[in-house]
Write an enzyme that holds these catalytic residues in place. Structure first.
Site, short mmCIF file in Angstrom:
data_model
loop_
_atom_site.label_atom_id
_atom_site.label_comp_id
_atom_site.label_asym_id
_atom_site.label_seq_id
_atom_site.Cartn_x
_atom_site.Cartn_y
_atom_site.Cartn_z
N SER A 141 0.86 -1.30 -0.09
CA SER A 141 0.10 -0.03 -0.05
C SER A 141 0.69 1.24 -0.10
O SER A 141 1.90 1.42 0.70
CB SER A 141 -0.88 0.07 1.22
OG SER A 141 -1.45 1.51 1.46
N TYR B 126 -2.75 -0.59 9.96
CA TYR B 126 -2.78 -1.09 8.61
C TYR B 126 -1.64 -0.96 7.69
O TYR B 126 -0.74 -1.87 7.16
CB TYR B 126 -4.21 -0.37 7.80
CG TYR B 126 -3.91 -0.80 6.35
CD1 TYR B 126 -4.52 -1.99 5.70
CD2 TYR B 126 -3.71 0.23 5.16
CE1 TYR B 126 -4.33 -2.26 4.56
CE2 TYR B 126 -3.79 0.16 3.99
CZ TYR B 126 -4.03 -1.30 3.54
OH TYR B 126 -4.09 -1.76 2.09
#
Length: 325
Positions: free
Chosen positions: A130, A155
């Site tokens: 990401s 995350y």
């Protein structure tokens, strides 16, 4: 028929990737746990489309269930050439609220996948990272060569852990792994928790939109078709320079969130009711992909404009939800 494994097959990116692979004549082994969430309707809709193709085989498996995953690797997966590991808990804000869930799926689950792949003879494993791994980095655009050691959310931390785990397994067991740092992917069948979906739904229903930091945050919005084209070209490359590699998958043209919202308002011919809020913990001020590494590898970079992408999403959104009403 050439075989590809896709985890998270009923998810946003996984669904579009499976459709492309099927159109190109591949057999797809799709895994998903179909977890109960606000996105379950969409997951079921995506999966119903994929199941219409006889070359798609679906396995309802949670990557945290080591024994079920092992049986899959010992059976249907054994003749696969490539794997795309896209299954994950996603979203910055929920990761701060439910950190244990994110660590379990994204770290422990990824470990199970890596262990299972040791028994296979895959040409390459692609896994979802990401843009959030860049965290508080101030140098832009973000380059794969930048030091990334300041994630702002759980995350992001799990995705950074994935990159380190992949590097280690690649070195220990000579496994070819490619990390994909996705930059704000959007488009039809997208996730309900992401900005475009939330904005369109709120405007349609006349509800307030929470706009953090007055919409001054910048995001490198990347249309789903561009992402899938990039992944497909990466898979079919004839030359790979290293066992473990990482690519930014983004358009390289960040936009202010408030400008993105203005475009949606223009397309919908309706003004949003805005509620201005301070910046939330875990939110990055900007995402901005350096696309040179990707361009050199596949002679392509994402280039679909926001105007085209937003229009395509709106066409899908009103068609899909009108059919459900």
């Amino acid at each position: 028929m050439r075989r590809v494994i896709v985890t998270g097959a009923a998810g946003f990116i996984g669904f579009h990737l499976c459709r492309r692979l099927l159109r190109e004549g591949f057999w797809v082994e799709g895994l998903d746990n179909l977890s109960s969430s606000s996105a379950l309707l969409l997951k079921e809709a995506r999966l119903s489309i994929l199941k219409k193709d006889s070359a798609f085989s679906f396995h309802e498996i949670d990557i945290c269930h080591k024994q079920k995953l092992r049986k899959f690797f010992e059976g249907p997966a054994k003749d696969a050439e490539y794997m795309f590991h896209l299954a994950a808990e996603v979203g910055v804000r929920d990761s701060i609220r439910f950190p244990a869930r994110y660590v379990s799926t994204n770290v422990r689950g990824f470990l199970h996948v890596l262990e299972g792949c040791r028994t296979l003879s895959l040409d390459r494993i692609f896994y979802a990272s990401s843009s959030s791994v860049y965290g508080s980095n101030e140098k832009v655009p973000f380059s794969e060569e930048d030091v990334v050691n300041s994630p702002l959310s759980v995350y992001a931390a799990t995705k950074l852990a994935n990159e380190h785990m992949a590097s280690t397994y690649s070195s220990l067991y000579d496994i070819g792994l490619t990390g994909l740092r996705f930059f704000t992917v959007y488009g039809p069948y997208g996730r309900p928790d992401m900005a475009l979906f939330k904005f369109v739904k709120a405007i349609s229903e006349g509800r307030e939109i929470d706009l953090y930091l007055q919409g001054k945050m910048r995001r490198d919005f990347t249309y789903i078709d561009d992402v899938i084209e990039s992944l497909f070209r990466l898979m079919l490359r004839k030359e790979v320079n290293s066992l473990h590699e990482i690519y930014n998958v983004g358009r390289g043209k960040p936009s202010l969130l408030r400008d993105f919202l203005s475009l949606i308002e223009e397309k919908m011919n309706k003004k949003a009711v805005k509620k201005f809020l301070p910046r939330q913990k875990g939110d990055m001020l900007r995402t901005y992909a350096d696309t040179n590494h990707l361009r050199l590898a596949i002679d392509y970079v994402p280039n679909i404009s926001m105007d085209t992408g937003v229009s395509s999403f709106l066409d899908w959104y009103f068609s899909f939800y009108h059919s459900k009403s």
